[in-house]
Motif scaffolding. Structure first.
Motif, PDB file in Angstrom:
ATOM      1  N   UNK A   1      35.856  -2.273   5.376  1.00  0.00           N
ATOM      2  CA  UNK A   1      35.512  -1.902   4.156  1.00  0.00           C
ATOM      3  C   UNK A   1      34.862  -2.503   2.833  1.00  0.00           C
ATOM      4  N   UNK A   2      33.925  -2.440   2.393  1.00  0.00           N
ATOM      5  CA  UNK A   2      32.973  -3.104   2.023  1.00  0.00           C
ATOM      6  C   UNK A   2      33.644  -2.794   0.111  1.00  0.00           C
ATOM      7  N   UNK A   3      33.000  -3.595  -1.094  1.00  0.00           N
ATOM      8  CA  UNK A   3      33.806  -3.701  -1.614  1.00  0.00           C
ATOM      9  C   UNK A   3      32.908  -2.610  -2.655  1.00  0.00           C
ATOM     10  N   UNK A   4      31.674  -2.078  -2.564  1.00  0.00           N
ATOM     11  CA  UNK A   4      31.442  -1.258  -3.032  1.00  0.00           C
ATOM     12  C   UNK A   4      31.820   0.324  -2.842  1.00  0.00           C
ATOM     13  N   UNK A   5      32.038   0.343  -1.327  1.00  0.00           N
ATOM     14  CA  UNK A   5      33.005   1.340  -1.183  1.00  0.00           C
ATOM     15  C   UNK A   5      34.441   1.537  -1.679  1.00  0.00           C
ATOM     16  N   UNK A   6      35.064   0.578  -1.808  1.00  0.00           N
ATOM     17  CA  UNK A   6      36.639   0.882  -2.068  1.00  0.00           C
ATOM     18  C   UNK A   6      36.671   1.053  -3.679  1.00  0.00           C
ATOM     19  N   UNK A   7      35.631   0.042  -4.087  1.00  0.00           N
ATOM     20  CA  UNK A   7      35.750   0.681  -6.125  1.00  0.00           C
ATOM     21  C   UNK A   7      35.217   1.854  -6.408  1.00  0.00           C
ATOM     22  N   UNK A   8      34.124   2.131  -6.081  1.00  0.00           N
ATOM     23  CA  UNK A   8      33.521   3.487  -6.059  1.00  0.00           C
ATOM     24  C   UNK A   8      34.690   4.819  -5.562  1.00  0.00           C
TER      25      UNK A   8
END
Length: 89
Positions: free
Chosen positions: A28-35
């Motif tokens: 998973x991308x960092x952006x996906x997890x953070x959002x």
């Protein structure tokens, strides 16, 4: 406000937490997890790289919930290896 410098043990603990979250995030991308966790990408990046060795409890709680990790998986004596359950996703 003056901050007390972190000890080497606290820095190491932050790095270990970051490494465990990075492994749990997997592909998973960092952006996906953070959002999905409701935190900023920069906050997640700092935690994963160990640049934020003492992140807020509720920030870690949200990230762990998004990654399907139990907070109990991070309860361990200092210096021990992270438990397998914290690294498995």
């Amino acid at each position: 406000m003056v901050r007390v410098p972190l000890t080497a043990e606290e820095i190491k603990r932050g790095q270990e937490l970051g490494a465990a979250l990075r492994v749990a995030r997997g592909a998973r991308t960092m952006v996906d997890v953070a959002l999905c966790a409701g935190v900023s990408v920069e906050t997640l990046r700092k935690i994963e790289t160990g640049r934020s060795p003492s992140p807020e409890f509720f920030t870690i709680l949200r990230i762990c919930a998004e990654l399907g990790l139990s907070m109990d998986s991070f309860r361990r004596p200092f210096g021990d290896a992270p438990p397998e359950s914290a690294l498995a996703s």
